[in-house]
Scaffold this active site. Sequence first.
Site, mmCIF file in Angstrom:
data_model
loop_
_atom_site.group_PDB
_atom_site.id
_atom_site.type_symbol
_atom_site.label_atom_id
_atom_site.label_comp_id
_atom_site.label_asym_id
_atom_site.label_seq_id
_atom_site.Cartn_x
_atom_site.Cartn_y
_atom_site.Cartn_z
ATOM 1 C CD GLN A 21 77.779 31.549 28.123
ATOM 2 O OE1 GLN A 21 76.927 31.493 29.001
ATOM 3 N NE2 GLN A 21 77.873 32.578 27.314
ATOM 4 N N GLY B 209 81.229 36.082 24.176
ATOM 5 C CA GLY B 209 82.146 36.954 24.903
ATOM 6 C C GLY B 209 83.090 36.156 25.791
ATOM 7 C CG HIS C 100 74.751 42.028 25.089
ATOM 8 N ND1 HIS C 100 74.256 42.732 26.154
ATOM 9 C CD2 HIS C 100 74.721 40.725 25.454
ATOM 10 C CE1 HIS C 100 73.933 41.882 27.130
ATOM 11 N NE2 HIS C 100 74.214 40.662 26.730
ATOM 12 C CG LEU D 231 70.631 43.699 23.827
ATOM 13 C CD1 LEU D 231 70.392 43.947 22.332
ATOM 14 C CD2 LEU D 231 71.359 42.376 24.027
ATOM 15 C CG HIS D 232 75.848 45.228 28.398
ATOM 16 N ND1 HIS D 232 76.958 44.699 27.767
ATOM 17 C CD2 HIS D 232 75.389 44.242 29.231
ATOM 18 C CE1 HIS D 232 77.184 43.483 28.205
ATOM 19 N NE2 HIS D 232 76.236 43.159 29.090
HETATM 20 P P1 AMP Z 1 74.122 37.253 28.080
HETATM 21 O O1 AMP Z 1 73.076 38.171 27.536
HETATM 22 O O2 AMP Z 1 74.612 37.634 29.440
HETATM 23 O O3 AMP Z 1 73.729 35.792 27.962
HETATM 24 O O4 AMP Z 1 75.392 37.431 27.128
HETATM 25 C C1 AMP Z 1 75.311 37.216 25.746
HETATM 26 C C2 AMP Z 1 76.688 37.218 25.151
HETATM 27 O O5 AMP Z 1 77.328 38.472 25.395
HETATM 28 C C3 AMP Z 1 77.605 36.147 25.790
HETATM 29 O O6 AMP Z 1 78.408 35.562 24.764
HETATM 30 C C4 AMP Z 1 78.441 36.965 26.734
HETATM 31 O O7 AMP Z 1 79.700 36.384 27.018
HETATM 32 C C5 AMP Z 1 78.597 38.267 25.971
HETATM 33 N N1 AMP Z 1 78.952 39.357 26.884
HETATM 34 C C6 AMP Z 1 78.338 39.688 28.048
HETATM 35 N N2 AMP Z 1 78.990 40.713 28.659
HETATM 36 C C7 AMP Z 1 80.045 41.019 27.861
HETATM 37 C C8 AMP Z 1 81.111 41.987 27.945
HETATM 38 N N3 AMP Z 1 81.223 42.833 28.959
HETATM 39 N N4 AMP Z 1 82.022 42.015 26.937
HETATM 40 C C9 AMP Z 1 81.929 41.159 25.885
HETATM 41 N N5 AMP Z 1 80.948 40.215 25.755
HETATM 42 C C10 AMP Z 1 80.027 40.165 26.720
#
Ligand code: AMP
Length: 278
Positions: free
Chosen positions: A150, A144, A34, A30-31
């Site tokens: 997606q 996001g 998220h 997570l960052h």
């Molecule tokens: P992931 O863990 O990569 O599957 O991402 C989980 C959710 O976090 C997805 O809805 C992503 O679009 C969102 N997300 C990932 N990176 C970002 C970001 N930099 N800003 C906003 N949402 C994000």
Amino acid sequence: MQVVRDERELRARRAQLPEPVGFIPTMGALHAGHLSLVERARSECASVVVSIFVNPLQFGPSEDYGRYPRTPERDCELLAAQQVDLTFMPTQAAMYPVSPVVSVDPGDLDKHFEGARRPGHFRGVATVVLKLLHMVTPQRAYFGQKDAQQLAIIQGMVRDLNVPVEIVSCPTVREQDGLALSSRNAYLSPAERSAAARLSTALRGIAERLRAGETDIHDMIAHATRLLPPLEPDYLGVVVPDAFVPLATAPPKSHLLVVGAALAGKTRLIDNIEAQTP
Ligand code: AMP
């Protein structure tokens, strides 16, 4: 915060949560991107559920499933600090007790850009998200804009398959130099990291020309592609956000998305920026 690992326990805990329930599916590591989704859900919902699952179905055979960053303890600390009520961290066997026979077809939204580069990726994403929505039964689910194709597929799936949930799209969180936050940024060497912001700079350049009324998208893309090296260009394009078909000419008075992907070494970066035409 409660952490559960199987569907039965999830459903039992979920039944006790005050509604509306907001849900954020993630693959962990997570960052702040998220966490911005979690914060938004916290501000709009009575309870917040997060899932952490690195979904094998959405990785191609030559992709990074095995080495995808996994930081479960740190993730749980971050989520507890954000007052998340329930975290679902299923094992692969809990999600896929048998090899799945039925999956979600993302249709025409899968034809271009990420869908064309990563065959089967969006089928895997849509399938796991539908399963998670059925298990968690949230009133709202947060995604996001960073992963815009997606998001379009999830919105299409929820509409076309009558899934009773509101999809909330959230703005992309960026580093100071414009690089969109991503769990995969952890792979970047210092030199790759400093080049990585060129992707968002190139997208912004196209967006500015669209806003200024230019219409020749091929010309804008050719110019922006020259800004990318040392990143290796993959694609740049302009689309209507819910269609994801490459446009050749920018239509007037339209809300468009400038999308792009490039390689920094072996790491694939994707990003997009909105643009309104005059
Ligand atoms: P992931 O863990 O990569 O599957 O991402 C989980 C959710 O976090 C997805 O809805 C992503 O679009 C969102 N997300 C990932 N990176 C970002 C970001 N930099 N800003 C906003 N949402 C994000």
